[in-house]
Design a protein around this motif. Sequence first.
Motif, PDB file in Angstrom:
ATOM      1  N   LEU A 230       0.860  -1.181   0.000  1.00 16.94           N
ATOM      2  CA  LEU A 230       0.000   0.000   0.000  1.00 16.94           C
ATOM      3  C   LEU A 230       0.898   1.233   0.000  1.00 16.94           C
ATOM      4  CD1 LEU A 230      -2.639  -1.078   2.686  1.00 16.94           C
ATOM      5  CD2 LEU A 230      -2.526  -1.665   0.251  1.00 16.94           C
ATOM      6  N   GLU A 231       0.536   2.253  -0.794  1.00 17.48           N
ATOM      7  CA  GLU A 231       1.381   3.438  -0.947  1.00 17.48           C
ATOM      8  C   GLU A 231       0.592   4.714  -0.672  1.00 17.48           C
ATOM      9  OE1 GLU A 231       4.562   2.352  -4.383  1.00 17.48           O
ATOM     10  OE2 GLU A 231       2.469   2.534  -5.026  1.00 17.48           O
ATOM     11  N   CYS A 232       1.313   5.713  -0.141  1.00 19.26           N
ATOM     12  CA  CYS A 232       0.698   6.985   0.206  1.00 19.26           C
ATOM     13  C   CYS A 232       1.759   8.079   0.088  1.00 19.26           C
ATOM     14  CB  CYS A 232       0.146   6.914   1.632  1.00 19.26           C
ATOM     15  SG  CYS A 232      -0.789   8.365   2.137  1.00 19.26           S
ATOM     16  N   ASN A 233       1.392   9.232  -0.461  1.00 17.58           N
ATOM     17  CA  ASN A 233       2.315  10.354  -0.607  1.00 17.58           C
ATOM     18  C   ASN A 233       1.803  11.557   0.181  1.00 17.58           C
ATOM     19  OD1 ASN A 233       4.259   9.420  -2.930  1.00 17.58           O
ATOM     20  ND2 ASN A 233       2.196   8.900  -3.615  1.00 17.58           N
ATOM     21  N   THR A 234       2.676  12.194   0.952  1.00 17.03           N
ATOM     22  CA  THR A 234       2.274  13.343   1.755  1.00 17.03           C
ATOM     23  C   THR A 234       3.198  14.525   1.473  1.00 17.03           C
ATOM     24  OG1 THR A 234       3.684  12.879   3.683  1.00 17.03           O
ATOM     25  CG2 THR A 234       1.568  11.750   3.563  1.00 17.03           C
ATOM     26  N   GLU A 235       2.675  15.732   1.748  1.00 19.18           N
ATOM     27  CA  GLU A 235       3.452  16.963   1.680  1.00 19.18           C
ATOM     28  C   GLU A 235       3.127  17.781   2.913  1.00 19.18           C
ATOM     29  OE1 GLU A 235       2.708  19.044  -1.921  1.00 19.18           O
ATOM     30  OE2 GLU A 235       3.586  17.496  -3.220  1.00 19.18           O
ATOM     31  N   ALA A 236       4.147  18.334   3.559  1.00 15.76           N
ATOM     32  CA  ALA A 236       3.931  19.144   4.760  1.00 15.76           C
ATOM     33  C   ALA A 236       5.212  19.873   5.116  1.00 15.76           C
ATOM     34  CB  ALA A 236       3.482  18.280   5.932  1.00 15.76           C
ATOM     35  N   PHE A 237       5.062  21.067   5.696  1.00 17.62           N
ATOM     36  CA  PHE A 237       6.189  21.767   6.312  1.00 17.62           C
ATOM     37  C   PHE A 237       5.648  22.669   7.413  1.00 17.62           C
ATOM     38  CE2 PHE A 237       9.528  24.802   6.994  1.00 17.62           C
ATOM     39  CZ  PHE A 237      10.655  24.012   6.957  1.00 17.62           C
ATOM     40  N   PRO A 238       6.153  22.562   8.648  1.00 17.60           N
ATOM     41  CA  PRO A 238       7.270  21.692   9.048  1.00 17.60           C
ATOM     42  C   PRO A 238       6.978  20.214   8.743  1.00 17.60           C
ATOM     43  CG  PRO A 238       6.652  23.221  10.810  1.00 17.60           C
ATOM     44  CD  PRO A 238       5.603  23.322   9.786  1.00 17.60           C
ATOM     45  N   ARG A 239       8.055  19.459   8.643  1.00 18.34           N
ATOM     46  CA  ARG A 239       7.944  18.056   8.260  1.00 18.34           C
ATOM     47  C   ARG A 239       6.971  17.334   9.182  1.00 18.34           C
ATOM     48  NH1 ARG A 239      13.517  15.623   6.837  1.00 18.34           N
ATOM     49  NH2 ARG A 239      13.141  16.956   5.028  1.00 18.34           N
ATOM     50  N   SER A 240       6.138  16.493   8.609  1.00 17.90           N
ATOM     51  CA  SER A 240       5.071  15.842   9.369  1.00 17.90           C
ATOM     52  C   SER A 240       5.530  14.525   9.985  1.00 17.90           C
ATOM     53  CB  SER A 240       3.865  15.586   8.450  1.00 17.90           C
ATOM     54  OG  SER A 240       4.249  14.780   7.349  1.00 17.90           O
ATOM     55  N   ILE A 241       4.751  14.107  10.979  1.00 22.40           N
ATOM     56  CA  ILE A 241       4.876  12.765  11.542  1.00 22.40           C
ATOM     57  C   ILE A 241       3.948  11.865  10.736  1.00 22.40           C
ATOM     58  CG2 ILE A 241       4.523  11.342  13.585  1.00 22.40           C
ATOM     59  CD1 ILE A 241       4.997  13.871  15.259  1.00 22.40           C
ATOM     60  N   ASN A 242       4.449  10.762  10.214  1.00 19.71           N
ATOM     61  CA  ASN A 242       3.673   9.908   9.316  1.00 19.71           C
ATOM     62  C   ASN A 242       3.602   8.478   9.867  1.00 19.71           C
ATOM     63  OD1 ASN A 242       3.545  11.914   6.949  1.00 19.71           O
ATOM     64  ND2 ASN A 242       5.740  11.756   7.327  1.00 19.71           N
ATOM     65  N   TYR A 243       2.406   7.893   9.817  1.00 22.58           N
ATOM     66  CA  TYR A 243       2.251   6.509  10.274  1.00 22.58           C
ATOM     67  C   TYR A 243       0.990   5.891   9.673  1.00 22.58           C
ATOM     68  CZ  TYR A 243      -0.938   8.724  13.650  1.00 22.58           C
ATOM     69  OH  TYR A 243      -1.945   9.454  14.234  1.00 22.58           O
ATOM     70  N   TRP A 244       0.857   4.567   9.827  1.00 20.80           N
ATOM     71  CA  TRP A 244      -0.277   3.802   9.314  1.00 20.80           C
ATOM     72  C   TRP A 244      -1.122   3.282  10.481  1.00 20.80           C
ATOM     73  CZ3 TRP A 244      -1.197   3.092   4.061  1.00 20.80           C
ATOM     74  CH2 TRP A 244      -0.143   3.409   3.203  1.00 20.80           C
ATOM     75  N   THR A 245      -2.429   3.164  10.243  1.00 23.18           N
ATOM     76  CA  THR A 245      -3.313   2.520  11.229  1.00 23.18           C
ATOM     77  C   THR A 245      -4.165   1.473  10.513  1.00 23.18           C
ATOM     78  OG1 THR A 245      -5.088   4.160  10.941  1.00 23.18           O
ATOM     79  CG2 THR A 245      -3.427   4.612  12.635  1.00 23.18           C
ATOM     80  N   ASN A 246      -4.666   0.509  11.291  1.00 24.06           N
ATOM     81  CA  ASN A 246      -5.567  -0.508  10.746  1.00 24.06           C
ATOM     82  C   ASN A 246      -7.017  -0.056  10.896  1.00 24.06           C
ATOM     83  OD1 ASN A 246      -6.206  -0.899  13.448  1.00 24.06           O
ATOM     84  ND2 ASN A 246      -4.946  -2.740  13.645  1.00 24.06           N
ATOM     85  N   HIS A 247      -7.959  -0.945  10.571  1.00 22.22           N
ATOM     86  CA  HIS A 247      -9.365  -0.576  10.603  1.00 22.22           C
ATOM     87  C   HIS A 247      -9.867  -0.288  12.012  1.00 22.22           C
ATOM     88  CE1 HIS A 247      -9.355  -4.868  11.523  1.00 22.22           C
ATOM     89  NE2 HIS A 247     -10.577  -4.731  12.014  1.00 22.22           N
ATOM     90  N   LYS A 248      -9.116  -0.699  13.031  1.00 23.52           N
ATOM     91  CA  LYS A 248      -9.487  -0.413  14.421  1.00 23.52           C
ATOM     92  C   LYS A 248      -8.888   0.906  14.914  1.00 23.52           C
ATOM     93  CE  LYS A 248      -9.737  -5.333  15.636  1.00 23.52           C
ATOM     94  NZ  LYS A 248      -9.183  -6.390  16.526  1.00 23.52           N
ATOM     95  N   GLY A 249      -8.116   1.567  14.063  1.00 24.12           N
ATOM     96  CA  GLY A 249      -7.463   2.802  14.473  1.00 24.12           C
ATOM     97  C   GLY A 249      -6.168   2.584  15.215  1.00 24.12           C
ATOM     98  N   GLU A 250      -5.673   1.346  15.250  1.00 24.17           N
ATOM     99  CA  GLU A 250      -4.428   1.034  15.946  1.00 24.17           C
ATOM    100  C   GLU A 250      -3.229   1.290  15.031  1.00 24.17           C
ATOM    101  OE1 GLU A 250      -6.366  -2.665  18.536  1.00 24.17           O
ATOM    102  OE2 GLU A 250      -5.228  -3.035  16.699  1.00 24.17           O
ATOM    103  N   MET A 251      -2.201   1.911  15.595  1.00 21.89           N
ATOM    104  CA  MET A 251      -1.001   2.182  14.815  1.00 21.89           C
ATOM    105  C   MET A 251      -0.320   0.873  14.438  1.00 21.89           C
ATOM    106  SD  MET A 251       2.372   4.470  15.761  1.00 21.89           S
ATOM    107  CE  MET A 251       1.371   5.895  16.139  1.00 21.89           C
ATOM    108  N   ILE A 252       0.123   0.786  13.192  1.00 26.46           N
ATOM    109  CA  ILE A 252       0.786  -0.424  12.698  1.00 26.46           C
ATOM    110  C   ILE A 252       2.288  -0.273  12.874  1.00 26.46           C
ATOM    111  CG2 ILE A 252       1.240  -1.822  10.648  1.00 26.46           C
ATOM    112  CD1 ILE A 252      -1.518  -1.039   9.622  1.00 26.46           C
ATOM    113  N   ALA A 253       2.877  -1.234  13.576  1.00 25.51           N
ATOM    114  CA  ALA A 253       4.326  -1.229  13.799  1.00 25.51           C
ATOM    115  C   ALA A 253       4.983  -2.282  12.919  1.00 25.51           C
ATOM    116  CB  ALA A 253       4.641  -1.494  15.266  1.00 25.51           C
TER     117      ALA A 253
END
Length: 426
Positions: A230-253
């Motif tokens: 799965l792919e995702c592209n982001t743009e932000a400044f100041p540089r953003s914190i980026n992460y993935w979550t599952n359908h339960k809203g839990e962060m994926i490690a």
Amino acid sequence: MTHLRGSYAGLPGPNFVDHIENVTETAGSNAVLTCTVERLRGYKVAWVQVDTQTILTIHNSVITRNPRVGLSHEGQTVYRLHLKNVTENDRGYYMCQINTDPMISQLGYLQVVVPPDIENTGWTGDLVVREGTNVSLECRARGYPPPEVSWRKEGTTSQGTGGEGVMLHIGEVLTIGKVSRLHMGAYLCMASNGIPPTVSKRIQLKVQFPPMLWIPNQLEGARLGSTTVLECNTEAFPRSINYWTNHKGEMIAAGSKYDTMTKEDTYKTYMRLVIHNVTREDFNTYRCIAKNSLGETDGSIKLYGIPQEESTQGPPNKEEGEEAGGEDTDGGGTEDAPPPQDTENNYATDRRGGRQRGKVTQSKKNGIDMKLRIRELVQLCSVPKEFHILRPPIPISVETAHTYIWTKIFRNQNLVDGSNCPAWVT
């Protein structure tokens, strides 16, 4: 002996042999002006700075108290004026004169040039601004001749230009209206007046904006046991914190099941989630999230199951299909097909509740199922009349969309309500 108007009695008087050559020197260097005379006899030569009317030397002596002024001569014919470590104040005309009556003289010009220099008082320095505002970059330079100031942006090149970038503007002030993230980067202010070296200063322009993202594919299919990305592209400044979550809203490690990767380039970030050994539980919605001090945003990707490859054997004949009472001659009876057991959603029955008359084969029943199921789910999920479903985006008709809905989405998911409807890309 009597002096008669610049000459001895009966003899020609003194005279200049040649013109004084004009001299150009860079500030800080030494300059020499030469005056050549003939038949001087008892007359004397003097050097005078014209602008200040200051007598510098007379004959063989230095009169001024300026320690930078010196004199040399060759007999009574060549008289040289020496100026050490010249400054801009030394620029101007110098007179070599002979004290005849009337006085005779020659002029020579000393030009003092100064390499360009960028003033700190007129220097903007690094800037941090919000996207959409107007910004002015200032750079003032001094030198002689007056330098020309030009602006370039680093990293922008075109055919025939060097690594310094494409020239944007000539002038001391560069104005950018409604600045955007595309303007972010390093700008070079360059000053040149033909006197080496050319000088430059660097301004770093940083443009702040909240995160935004886009997803190449909002729908991804995978087979059981496979690995999917799965792919995702982001743009932000100041540089953003980026992460993935599952359908339960839990962060994926990251671990044996998942691999996560981010690749940053200035204000852009590429995010990738790799899912290994896909199971039925993995067919769900995943979200990529980006946050910075100005805001946050997220996007979703739906992972659905792709049916396993159909058997190479031919389908059973009509009688066998009827006796089996449930084998799908159209789809091969794959495990991802919608379950026909639910009598409430069994569209082999008439819409008014009664059973259809006559004998209905399984393949015909599946065709009726598909059409009625599409109608219901199109209304349930509010499918727009036209939407972009392919990459790159291509508008498709409603009929094509309905076929896509059934074959790519609803056939592989047991949708009984609107909670799992995909996000349409309009």
